[in-house]
Design a protein around this motif. Structure first.
Motif, mmCIF file in Angstrom:
data_model
loop_
_atom_site.group_PDB
_atom_site.id
_atom_site.type_symbol
_atom_site.label_atom_id
_atom_site.label_comp_id
_atom_site.label_asym_id
_atom_site.label_seq_id
_atom_site.Cartn_x
_atom_site.Cartn_y
_atom_site.Cartn_z
ATOM 1 N N HIS A 52 8.807 6.079 -1.800
ATOM 2 C CA HIS A 52 7.956 5.705 -0.481
ATOM 3 C C HIS A 52 7.049 6.780 -0.875
ATOM 4 N N VAL A 53 5.541 6.525 -1.013
ATOM 5 C CA VAL A 53 4.716 7.485 -1.068
ATOM 6 C C VAL A 53 3.685 7.355 0.391
ATOM 7 N N VAL A 54 3.204 8.636 0.675
ATOM 8 C CA VAL A 54 2.152 8.761 1.577
ATOM 9 C C VAL A 54 1.389 9.584 0.973
ATOM 10 N N LEU A 55 -0.053 9.018 1.162
ATOM 11 C CA LEU A 55 -1.333 9.806 0.644
ATOM 12 C C LEU A 55 -2.069 9.889 1.965
ATOM 13 N N ALA A 56 -2.561 11.052 2.051
ATOM 14 C CA ALA A 56 -3.236 11.615 3.051
ATOM 15 C C ALA A 56 -4.785 11.298 2.684
ATOM 16 N N PRO A 57 -5.473 11.281 3.701
ATOM 17 C CA PRO A 57 -6.925 10.930 3.260
ATOM 18 C C PRO A 57 -7.536 12.119 2.142
ATOM 19 N N GLY A 58 -8.288 11.406 1.466
ATOM 20 C CA GLY A 58 -8.704 12.388 0.262
ATOM 21 C C GLY A 58 -7.675 12.321 -1.112
ATOM 22 N N ALA A 59 -6.261 11.940 -0.810
ATOM 23 C CA ALA A 59 -5.523 12.400 -1.762
ATOM 24 C C ALA A 59 -5.247 11.068 -2.823
ATOM 25 N N ARG A 60 -5.032 11.199 -3.873
ATOM 26 C CA ARG A 60 -4.601 10.153 -5.106
ATOM 27 C C ARG A 60 -3.180 10.124 -5.401
ATOM 28 N N SER A 61 -2.590 9.073 -6.225
ATOM 29 C CA SER A 61 -1.451 8.876 -6.598
ATOM 30 C C SER A 61 -1.201 9.674 -7.915
ATOM 31 N N ALA A 62 -2.060 9.650 -8.845
ATOM 32 C CA ALA A 62 -1.945 10.218 -9.920
ATOM 33 C C ALA A 62 -3.424 10.130 -10.791
ATOM 34 N N LEU A 63 -3.387 10.890 -12.059
ATOM 35 C CA LEU A 63 -4.377 10.570 -12.922
ATOM 36 C C LEU A 63 -4.525 9.089 -13.404
ATOM 37 N N ARG A 64 -5.574 8.566 -13.684
ATOM 38 C CA ARG A 64 -5.529 7.254 -14.006
ATOM 39 C C ARG A 64 -4.746 7.140 -15.489
ATOM 40 N N HIS A 65 -3.658 6.351 -15.463
ATOM 41 C CA HIS A 65 -2.966 6.114 -16.644
ATOM 42 C C HIS A 65 -2.264 4.872 -16.774
ATOM 43 N N TRP A 66 -1.798 4.585 -18.065
ATOM 44 C CA TRP A 66 -1.005 3.463 -18.257
ATOM 45 C C TRP A 66 0.081 3.913 -19.155
ATOM 46 N N HIS A 67 1.157 2.933 -19.134
ATOM 47 C CA HIS A 67 2.605 2.958 -19.566
ATOM 48 C C HIS A 67 2.736 2.198 -20.887
ATOM 49 N N GLU A 68 3.194 2.468 -22.147
ATOM 50 C CA GLU A 68 3.506 1.609 -23.157
ATOM 51 C C GLU A 68 4.605 0.558 -23.007
ATOM 52 N N HIS A 69 5.681 1.390 -22.224
ATOM 53 C CA HIS A 69 7.087 0.634 -22.089
ATOM 54 C C HIS A 69 7.626 0.245 -20.713
ATOM 55 N N GLU A 70 6.767 0.790 -19.893
ATOM 56 C CA GLU A 70 7.341 0.678 -18.289
ATOM 57 C C GLU A 70 6.289 0.057 -17.299
ATOM 58 N N ASP A 71 6.943 -1.100 -16.704
ATOM 59 C CA ASP A 71 6.171 -1.601 -15.805
ATOM 60 C C ASP A 71 5.910 -0.968 -14.368
ATOM 61 N N GLU A 72 4.851 -1.203 -13.771
ATOM 62 C CA GLU A 72 4.683 -0.555 -12.484
ATOM 63 C C GLU A 72 4.320 -1.570 -11.342
ATOM 64 N N PHE A 73 5.026 -1.393 -9.902
ATOM 65 C CA PHE A 73 4.273 -2.270 -8.959
ATOM 66 C C PHE A 73 4.248 -1.078 -7.839
ATOM 67 N N VAL A 74 3.168 -1.809 -7.149
ATOM 68 C CA VAL A 74 3.083 -0.819 -5.691
ATOM 69 C C VAL A 74 3.025 -2.084 -4.670
ATOM 70 N N PHE A 75 3.398 -1.723 -3.490
ATOM 71 C CA PHE A 75 3.608 -2.560 -2.141
ATOM 72 C C PHE A 75 2.798 -1.941 -1.273
ATOM 73 N N VAL A 76 1.576 -1.975 -0.337
ATOM 74 C CA VAL A 76 0.978 -1.187 0.543
ATOM 75 C C VAL A 76 1.696 -1.682 1.849
ATOM 76 N N LEU A 77 2.186 -0.400 2.500
ATOM 77 C CA LEU A 77 3.172 -0.637 3.872
ATOM 78 C C LEU A 77 2.202 -0.556 4.794
ATOM 79 N N GLU A 78 0.966 0.482 4.740
ATOM 80 C CA GLU A 78 0.368 1.002 5.904
ATOM 81 C C GLU A 78 -0.965 1.505 5.542
ATOM 82 N N GLY A 79 -1.962 1.429 6.146
ATOM 83 C CA GLY A 79 -3.356 1.863 5.693
ATOM 84 C C GLY A 79 -4.083 1.195 4.762
ATOM 85 N N ALA A 80 -4.936 1.808 4.172
ATOM 86 C CA ALA A 80 -5.895 1.435 3.357
ATOM 87 C C ALA A 80 -6.077 2.276 2.013
ATOM 88 N N LEU A 81 -5.832 1.629 1.006
ATOM 89 C CA LEU A 81 -6.140 2.388 -0.548
ATOM 90 C C LEU A 81 -6.722 1.627 -1.250
#
Length: 151
Positions: free
Chosen positions: A47-76
């Motif tokens: 469960h991740v909370v990003l304050a205004p101006g924050a980012r999740s990570a550097l832009r990246h991609w994985h060779e062997h791992e799937d990723e999924f995000v679901f927005v619960l609240e706010g705008a990203l």
């Protein structure tokens, strides 16, 4: 065995970072690991909370791992190789393992945003590509059979 938890009882922390570029992006990030307390070893749930101006990570991609995000609240804003994509509560995005599409989330709004981040925990060696950071380039992560990082 079933394990039940409550988000309010799960500690959240700002992730430590070794990144030297854009370190300020992570000061407004809070992550509560939900998968580990539930006994999940094959994939991570955060469960991740990003304050205004924050980012999740550097832009990246994985060779062997799937990723999924679901927005619960706010705008990203999802930023990937194709540009910027607005996400609001109820929206989701998936990133397939091996797809060379570097991505991250940014909160450009004036209010906190909350989302679930779910990702595979590849057993063995995983390569994560960071095209915007020449210092990192490609990072190697290794996990044991229980999903724990080695080294």
């Amino acid at each position: 065995m079933t394990k039940i938890g409550r988000l309010a009882d799960t500690p959240a922390a700002s992730p430590a970072t070794r990144r030297t570029i854009h370190a300020e992006w992570y000061a407004g990030q809070s992550v509560a690991a939900l998968g580990r307390p539930a006994g999940i070893t094959q994939f991570g749930v955060n469960h991740v909370v990003l304050a205004p101006g924050a980012r999740s990570a550097l832009r990246h991609w994985h060779e062997h791992e799937d990723e999924f995000v679901f927005v619960l609240e706010g705008a990203l804003t999802l930023i990937d190789d194709a540009g910027e994509h607005a996400l609001i509560a109820g929206d989701y995005a998936g990133f397939s393992a091996g797809a060379a599409n570097a991505h991250h989330l940014a909160n450009f709004s004036d209010a906190p945003a909350r989302y679930l981040a779910i990702g595979a925990r590849h057993v063995g060696v995983e390569s994560v590509h960071y095209p915007d950071d020449p210092e990192i380039g490609v990072a190697t992560v290794e996990r044991d059979a229980g999903g724990e990082r080695i080294g």
